[in-house]
Design a protein around this motif. Sequence first.
Motif, short mmCIF file in Angstrom:
data_model
loop_
_atom_site.label_atom_id
_atom_site.label_comp_id
_atom_site.label_asym_id
_atom_site.label_seq_id
_atom_site.Cartn_x
_atom_site.Cartn_y
_atom_site.Cartn_z
N TYR A 99 26.96 26.82 50.79
CA TYR A 99 26.57 25.86 51.81
C TYR A 99 25.44 24.97 51.32
CZ TYR A 99 29.01 29.24 54.80
OH TYR A 99 29.95 30.09 55.34
N ASP A 100 25.35 23.77 51.88
CA ASP A 100 24.20 22.91 51.59
C ASP A 100 23.10 23.16 52.61
OD1 ASP A 100 24.92 21.57 53.93
OD2 ASP A 100 25.86 19.90 52.88
N ALA A 101 22.02 22.38 52.54
CA ALA A 101 20.86 22.59 53.42
C ALA A 101 21.20 22.39 54.89
CB ALA A 101 19.73 21.66 53.01
N ASP A 102 22.26 21.63 55.15
CA ASP A 102 22.65 21.36 56.55
C ASP A 102 23.65 22.37 57.09
OD1 ASP A 102 21.06 19.05 56.66
OD2 ASP A 102 22.64 17.87 55.67
N GLY A 103 24.01 23.34 56.26
CA GLY A 103 24.95 24.36 56.70
C GLY A 103 26.40 24.00 56.50
N SER A 104 26.66 22.88 55.83
CA SER A 104 28.04 22.47 55.56
C SER A 104 28.56 23.18 54.32
CB SER A 104 28.12 20.96 55.37
OG SER A 104 27.65 20.28 56.52
N ILE A 105 29.83 23.57 54.34
CA ILE A 105 30.42 24.25 53.19
C ILE A 105 30.56 23.28 52.02
CG2 ILE A 105 32.54 25.31 52.31
CD1 ILE A 105 32.90 26.65 54.98
N THR A 106 30.07 23.69 50.86
CA THR A 106 30.17 22.88 49.64
C THR A 106 31.20 23.42 48.66
OG1 THR A 106 28.35 24.12 48.62
CG2 THR A 106 27.78 22.11 49.83
N GLY A 107 31.65 24.65 48.89
CA GLY A 107 32.65 25.22 47.99
C GLY A 107 32.91 26.68 48.27
N TYR A 108 33.82 27.24 47.47
CA TYR A 108 34.22 28.63 47.61
C TYR A 108 34.34 29.25 46.22
CZ TYR A 108 35.87 26.74 52.09
OH TYR A 108 35.97 26.08 53.29
N THR A 109 34.00 30.53 46.12
CA THR A 109 34.17 31.27 44.87
C THR A 109 34.96 32.54 45.15
OG1 THR A 109 32.07 30.44 43.99
CG2 THR A 109 33.02 32.38 42.93
N TYR A 110 36.06 32.73 44.41
CA TYR A 110 36.88 33.93 44.52
C TYR A 110 36.72 34.72 43.22
CZ TYR A 110 39.39 32.05 48.60
OH TYR A 110 39.72 31.57 49.83
N THR A 111 36.17 35.93 43.32
CA THR A 111 35.97 36.76 42.13
C THR A 111 36.80 38.03 42.27
OG1 THR A 111 33.72 35.92 41.79
CG2 THR A 111 34.30 38.00 40.72
N THR A 112 37.70 38.25 41.32
CA THR A 112 38.56 39.44 41.33
C THR A 112 38.24 40.33 40.14
OG1 THR A 112 40.38 38.26 42.42
CG2 THR A 112 40.94 40.27 41.21
N SER A 113 37.99 41.60 40.42
CA SER A 113 37.79 42.61 39.39
C SER A 113 38.92 43.62 39.49
CB SER A 113 36.44 43.30 39.56
OG SER A 113 35.37 42.37 39.45
N GLY A 114 39.63 43.82 38.38
CA GLY A 114 40.78 44.72 38.39
C GLY A 114 40.67 45.80 37.33
N THR A 115 41.24 46.95 37.63
CA THR A 115 41.30 48.06 36.67
C THR A 115 42.75 48.51 36.55
OG1 THR A 115 39.07 48.80 37.28
CG2 THR A 115 40.47 50.37 36.09
N ASN A 116 43.25 48.55 35.31
CA ASN A 116 44.64 48.96 35.05
C ASN A 116 44.74 50.48 34.94
OD1 ASN A 116 45.84 46.31 34.86
ND2 ASN A 116 44.71 46.06 32.95
N PRO A 117 45.95 51.01 35.03
CA PRO A 117 46.12 52.47 34.93
C PRO A 117 45.57 53.07 33.65
CG PRO A 117 48.12 51.46 35.78
CD PRO A 117 47.22 50.33 35.35
N ASP A 118 45.55 52.28 32.55
CA ASP A 118 45.04 52.81 31.28
C ASP A 118 43.52 52.73 31.17
OD1 ASP A 118 44.62 50.11 30.95
OD2 ASP A 118 45.92 49.89 29.20
N GLY A 119 42.86 52.26 32.23
CA GLY A 119 41.41 52.18 32.22
C GLY A 119 40.87 50.82 31.78
N SER A 120 41.72 49.97 31.22
CA SER A 120 41.27 48.63 30.85
C SER A 120 40.97 47.83 32.12
CB SER A 120 42.33 47.92 30.00
OG SER A 120 43.55 47.79 30.72
N SER A 121 40.11 46.84 31.98
CA SER A 121 39.68 46.10 33.17
C SER A 121 39.54 44.62 32.87
CB SER A 121 38.35 46.65 33.68
OG SER A 121 37.34 46.53 32.68
#
Length: 252
Positions: A99-121
């Motif tokens: 958000y900016d100083a006026d409370g308006s949305i300036t953007g979005y961030t999507y962060t995905t963390s995954g772990t595979n069956p073999d333990g790799s991530s």
Amino acid sequence: MNISTSIIDGSESVALDSIMEITQDEYSDSTGYSSVTDCVTSYDADGNIAGYTYTTDVTDADGWSYNWTDSYDANWTLTQSAYSDSTGYSSVTAVLPSYDADGSITGYTYTTSGTNPDGSSYTWTDSYDANGTLIQSAYSDSTGYSSVTEYLTSYDADGNITGYIYTTSCTEADGSSYSWTDSYDPNWTLLQSAYSDSTGYSSVTDCVTNYDAGGNITGYIYATNCTDADGSSYSWTDTYDANWTLLQSAYS
């Protein structure tokens, strides 16, 4: 209060709270498939709704199972999504608005963390502006590989799109790295592609589209200039007709 419904080859049971909101939904059928969704509404100290959490557990007829949980704020904006299954795979995606100083949305961030069956991530983060346009995508994994792609849209004084530039920088597990930049016009016609790597090699390809007086494409010219790690250089130019038939190739 519980409401149970029988349907052909299956059944569904819905639990309601005192204000008739669904708190749980159970389903099963004759194939062996079943699912349970728990619906939780959270409140703050003043009794105001603070958010919602929906958790679904599913089991298929073959015994394979998976689970996901979606969390929302009081305005039904997704804040987190978590998934796991019986193979051992799991992932969590966090959604963060800025958000900016006026409370308006300036953007979005999507962060995905995954772990595979073999333990790799792995982890990747996609960043968007307030209009939902992707501006950056970053990826890294447990092998040591990582990449960042920047997405740039350019505009003229009137706000019209004049072009796009995509720049990707990668680092391999052994520390070697490379990057490339592709530039496009407003119609997504490739204008230039540049590449360089940690060995010292680099190349630039200029892409020219030719037109006749009526605006019809008559051909294409791709000119590439390369420099090797030892400083030696060379270039070639490929000329095509409107149907991408190679007409001439020159090297020096």
